[in-house]
Design an enzyme around this catalytic site. Structure first.
Site, PDB file in Angstrom:
ATOM      1  N   TRP A 155       0.842  -1.210   0.000  1.00 14.55           N
ATOM      2  CA  TRP A 155       0.000   0.000   0.000  1.00 14.55           C
ATOM      3  C   TRP A 155       0.873   1.254   0.000  1.00 14.55           C
ATOM      4  CZ3 TRP A 155      -1.211  -4.304   3.085  1.00 14.55           C
ATOM      5  CH2 TRP A 155      -2.374  -4.977   2.699  1.00 14.55           C
ATOM      6  N   HIS A 175      -7.040   1.695   2.271  1.00 15.31           N
ATOM      7  CA  HIS A 175      -8.112   0.714   2.048  1.00 15.31           C
ATOM      8  C   HIS A 175      -9.175   0.921   3.131  1.00 15.31           C
ATOM      9  CE1 HIS A 175      -5.467  -2.335   4.558  1.00 15.31           C
ATOM     10  NE2 HIS A 175      -5.545  -1.169   5.112  1.00 15.31           N
ATOM     11  N   ARG A 201      -4.079   6.061  -2.836  1.00 12.89           N
ATOM     12  CA  ARG A 201      -2.769   5.410  -2.888  1.00 12.89           C
ATOM     13  C   ARG A 201      -1.806   6.238  -3.713  1.00 12.89           C
ATOM     14  NH1 ARG A 201      -4.147  -1.041  -3.090  1.00 12.89           N
ATOM     15  NH2 ARG A 201      -5.755  -0.892  -1.483  1.00 12.89           N
ATOM     16  N   GLN A 215     -13.726   1.804  -2.340  1.00 10.83           N
ATOM     17  CA  GLN A 215     -13.760   0.388  -1.957  1.00 10.83           C
ATOM     18  C   GLN A 215     -15.031   0.110  -1.162  1.00 10.83           C
ATOM     19  OE1 GLN A 215     -10.293  -0.944   0.240  1.00 10.83           O
ATOM     20  NE2 GLN A 215      -9.127  -1.262  -1.642  1.00 10.83           N
ATOM     21  N   VAL A 258      -5.656 -11.592   7.235  1.00  7.26           N
ATOM     22  CA  VAL A 258      -6.527 -12.766   7.031  1.00  7.26           C
ATOM     23  C   VAL A 258      -5.670 -14.026   6.897  1.00  7.26           C
ATOM     24  CG1 VAL A 258      -8.493 -11.584   5.961  1.00  7.26           C
ATOM     25  CG2 VAL A 258      -6.569 -12.278   4.533  1.00  7.26           C
ATOM     26  N   ALA A 312     -13.617 -11.568   5.777  1.00  7.79           N
ATOM     27  CA  ALA A 312     -13.617 -10.160   5.361  1.00  7.79           C
ATOM     28  C   ALA A 312     -13.265 -10.099   3.893  1.00  7.79           C
ATOM     29  CB  ALA A 312     -12.605  -9.372   6.185  1.00  7.79           C
TER      30      ALA A 312
HETATM   31  C1  FA5 Z   1      -6.914  -4.371  -0.086  1.00 14.00           C
HETATM   32  O1  FA5 Z   1      -7.031  -3.161  -0.155  1.00 14.00           O
HETATM   33  C2  FA5 Z   1      -7.392  -5.137   1.106  1.00 14.00           C
HETATM   34  N1  FA5 Z   1      -7.752  -4.221   2.147  1.00 14.00           N
HETATM   35  C3  FA5 Z   1      -8.549  -6.031   0.691  1.00 14.00           C
HETATM   36  C4  FA5 Z   1      -8.942  -7.038   1.714  1.00 14.00           C
HETATM   37  C5  FA5 Z   1      -9.962  -6.750   2.595  1.00 14.00           C
HETATM   38  C6  FA5 Z   1      -8.289  -8.239   1.790  1.00 14.00           C
HETATM   39  C7  FA5 Z   1     -10.354  -7.666   3.539  1.00 14.00           C
HETATM   40  C8  FA5 Z   1      -8.658  -9.165   2.729  1.00 14.00           C
HETATM   41  C9  FA5 Z   1      -9.692  -8.880   3.583  1.00 14.00           C
HETATM   42  P1  FA5 Z   1      -6.008  -4.597  -2.495  1.00 14.00           P
HETATM   43  O2  FA5 Z   1      -4.888  -3.655  -2.370  1.00 14.00           O
HETATM   44  O3  FA5 Z   1      -5.764  -5.790  -3.354  1.00 14.00           O
HETATM   45  O4  FA5 Z   1      -6.438  -5.134  -1.093  1.00 14.00           O
HETATM   46  O5  FA5 Z   1      -7.258  -3.806  -3.046  1.00 14.00           O
HETATM   47  C10 FA5 Z   1      -8.559  -4.385  -3.058  1.00 14.00           C
HETATM   48  C11 FA5 Z   1      -9.275  -4.075  -4.361  1.00 14.00           C
HETATM   49  O6  FA5 Z   1      -9.284  -2.665  -4.556  1.00 14.00           O
HETATM   50  C12 FA5 Z   1      -8.580  -4.617  -5.593  1.00 14.00           C
HETATM   51  O7  FA5 Z   1      -8.994  -5.920  -5.842  1.00 14.00           O
HETATM   52  C13 FA5 Z   1      -9.038  -3.681  -6.668  1.00 14.00           C
HETATM   53  O8  FA5 Z   1     -10.323  -4.030  -7.116  1.00 14.00           O
HETATM   54  C14 FA5 Z   1      -9.140  -2.381  -5.936  1.00 14.00           C
HETATM   55  N2  FA5 Z   1      -7.940  -1.554  -6.114  1.00 14.00           N
HETATM   56  C15 FA5 Z   1      -6.771  -1.649  -5.469  1.00 14.00           C
HETATM   57  N3  FA5 Z   1      -5.896  -0.705  -5.887  1.00 14.00           N
HETATM   58  C16 FA5 Z   1      -6.547   0.008  -6.811  1.00 14.00           C
HETATM   59  C17 FA5 Z   1      -6.209   1.143  -7.623  1.00 14.00           C
HETATM   60  N4  FA5 Z   1      -5.040   1.733  -7.533  1.00 14.00           N
HETATM   61  N5  FA5 Z   1      -7.131   1.618  -8.473  1.00 14.00           N
HETATM   62  C18 FA5 Z   1      -8.351   1.044  -8.553  1.00 14.00           C
HETATM   63  N6  FA5 Z   1      -8.742  -0.018  -7.829  1.00 14.00           N
HETATM   64  C19 FA5 Z   1      -7.856  -0.542  -6.964  1.00 14.00           C
END
Ligand code: FA5
Length: 344
Positions: A155, A175, A201, A215, A258, A312
């Site tokens: 992140w 997130h 981000r 999100q 998780v 989650a």
């Molecule tokens: C997370 O942010 C974790 N908090 C998700 C999670 C929650 C995991 C609960 C387990 C339990 P991640 O960085 O992969 O994970 O982002 C989650 C989703 O947000 C991605 O699958 C994507 O759909 C979206 N996402 C992430 N980064 C971006 C971005 N820069 N632009 C648009 N969508 C994004």
């Protein structure tokens, strides 16, 4: 005679021509023909003149008086006319339809967000919201992502310019997962919540990455919650949002909060799974991360991890909107081009 008539005449007519409304017209009448008007004073002054002179001058002054009176009447007429003309030109046809008002509409991200929330609400989830400016503790530490842990690299963070004890403990949340902790700290199981909200981000943009995104976090904690519940809930969600023809796949993934962790992917709408620029040649688009809540986290908020289990998930709403509408580049969503946004 104190003022030559010719001067009064030329000045009076010049001023009368410049009069534009009834008020100015009345002021002009008072100034020249009123009881203390210039011409009236001339007429009064005649009394002191010798008879012969008085006769001539009196006749001339009376002629001027008549001339000014009829000029006044004519100007009055003229003014009334032009007001009537202006009113006629200004007349509104109340039977004409009004000009159409440009009606706004919901942004495609908002439309998808509402559909996603409706879907979970119909499954019995509650909607809660949390702060976009978050403490390091909630965004990272309490989620088992300590300082200097390599998982922080997942992140890229926008830090808030606020220092305390030589540290910068505040950030724009990366997130919605910090709300897992906030909800568990304040409630006892059973828990079934979804948390919509903006996340930020420090990331280079590309067709599937923006530096700001929406999100939706989901959290379920209860007795006997299993991985089967997680898969069942998210598969049902995917079918409802994308239709039964879209293929879904769960794949192992790592998130410190998780165990086990996984991601949910949907086959690429553009290439149908062949591989293209939008899906980074993989044939799949990742829409969410998920997993079973880590027992250490349950314990850290005071839950008995022998009794309670939970799952989650966190999904990107823009990615879902892209899949639903066939949008090739996420950046189109926030480029503010109404020709693009007006299509949805
Ligand atoms: C997370 O942010 C974790 N908090 C998700 C999670 C929650 C995991 C609960 C387990 C339990 P991640 O960085 O992969 O994970 O982002 C989650 C989703 O947000 C991605 O699958 C994507 O759909 C979206 N996402 C992430 N980064 C971006 C971005 N820069 N632009 C648009 N969508 C994004």
């Amino acid at each position: 005679m104190n003022e030559p008539l010719s001067e009064i005449e030329s000045q009076a007519l010049r001023e009368l021509a410049a009069v534009a409304d009834d008020e100015a017209l009345e002021a002009w009448r008072v100034a020249y023909l009123g009881r203390r008007g210039r011409l009236t004073l001339v007429l009064r002054g005649l009394a002191g003149l010798p008879l012969e002179e008085r006769r001539n001058a009196g006749a001339a002054a009376n002629r001027l008086k008549q001339q000014l009176e009829s000029a006044l009447a004519a100007r009055k007429d003229q003014l009334a006319h032009s007001v009537a003309e202006a009113l006629a030109a200004d007349r509104i046809d109340v039977t004409l339809p009004g000009p159409p008002l440009p009606a706004g509409r919901l942004h495609p991200t908002t439309q998808t967000l509402r559909d996603v929330l409706d879907c979970f609400v119909s499954m019995g989830f509650q909607v809660v919201e949390g702060p976009e400016v978050e403490w390091d503790r909630y965004n990272f530490e309490a989620l088992r992502i300590p300082r200097d842990h390599p998982a922080r690299d997942m992140w890229d963070t926008l830090w808030i310019d606020y220092e305390r004890d030589g540290e910068r403990p505040m950030l724009l949340r990366t997130h919605t997962s910090p709300m897992q902790i906030r909800v568990m700290e304040q409630t006892e199981p059973p828990i079934r919540v979804v948390v919509p909200g903006r996340c930020y981000r420090y990331e280079a943009t590309d067709p599937t990455h923006e530096w700001m995104m929406v999100q939706v976090e989901g959290l379920v904690v209860d007795e006997g919650v299993s991985l089967g519940d997680l898969k069942g809930t998210l598969t049902d969600f995917a079918r409802r949002i994308f239709g039964p023809e879209r293929r879904t796949a769960f794949r192992c993934d790592y998130f410190p909060f998780v165990e086990p962790g996984m991601e949910l992917r949907i086959d690429c709408f553009l290439c149908g799974g062949e591989g293209c620029r939008t899906c980074s040649r993989t044939g799949w688009i990742e829409i969410l991360g998920a997993g079973m809540v880590h027992p250490e986290i349950l314990e850290s908020v005071g839950y008995d991890s022998e009794k309670y289990t939970g799952f989650a998930f966190g999904m990107g709403i823009e990615r879902i909107a892209m899949l639903r509408h066939g949008i090739e580049d996420i950046r189109l969503l926030y480029a503010n081009d109404l020709r693009f946004l007006g299509q949805f």
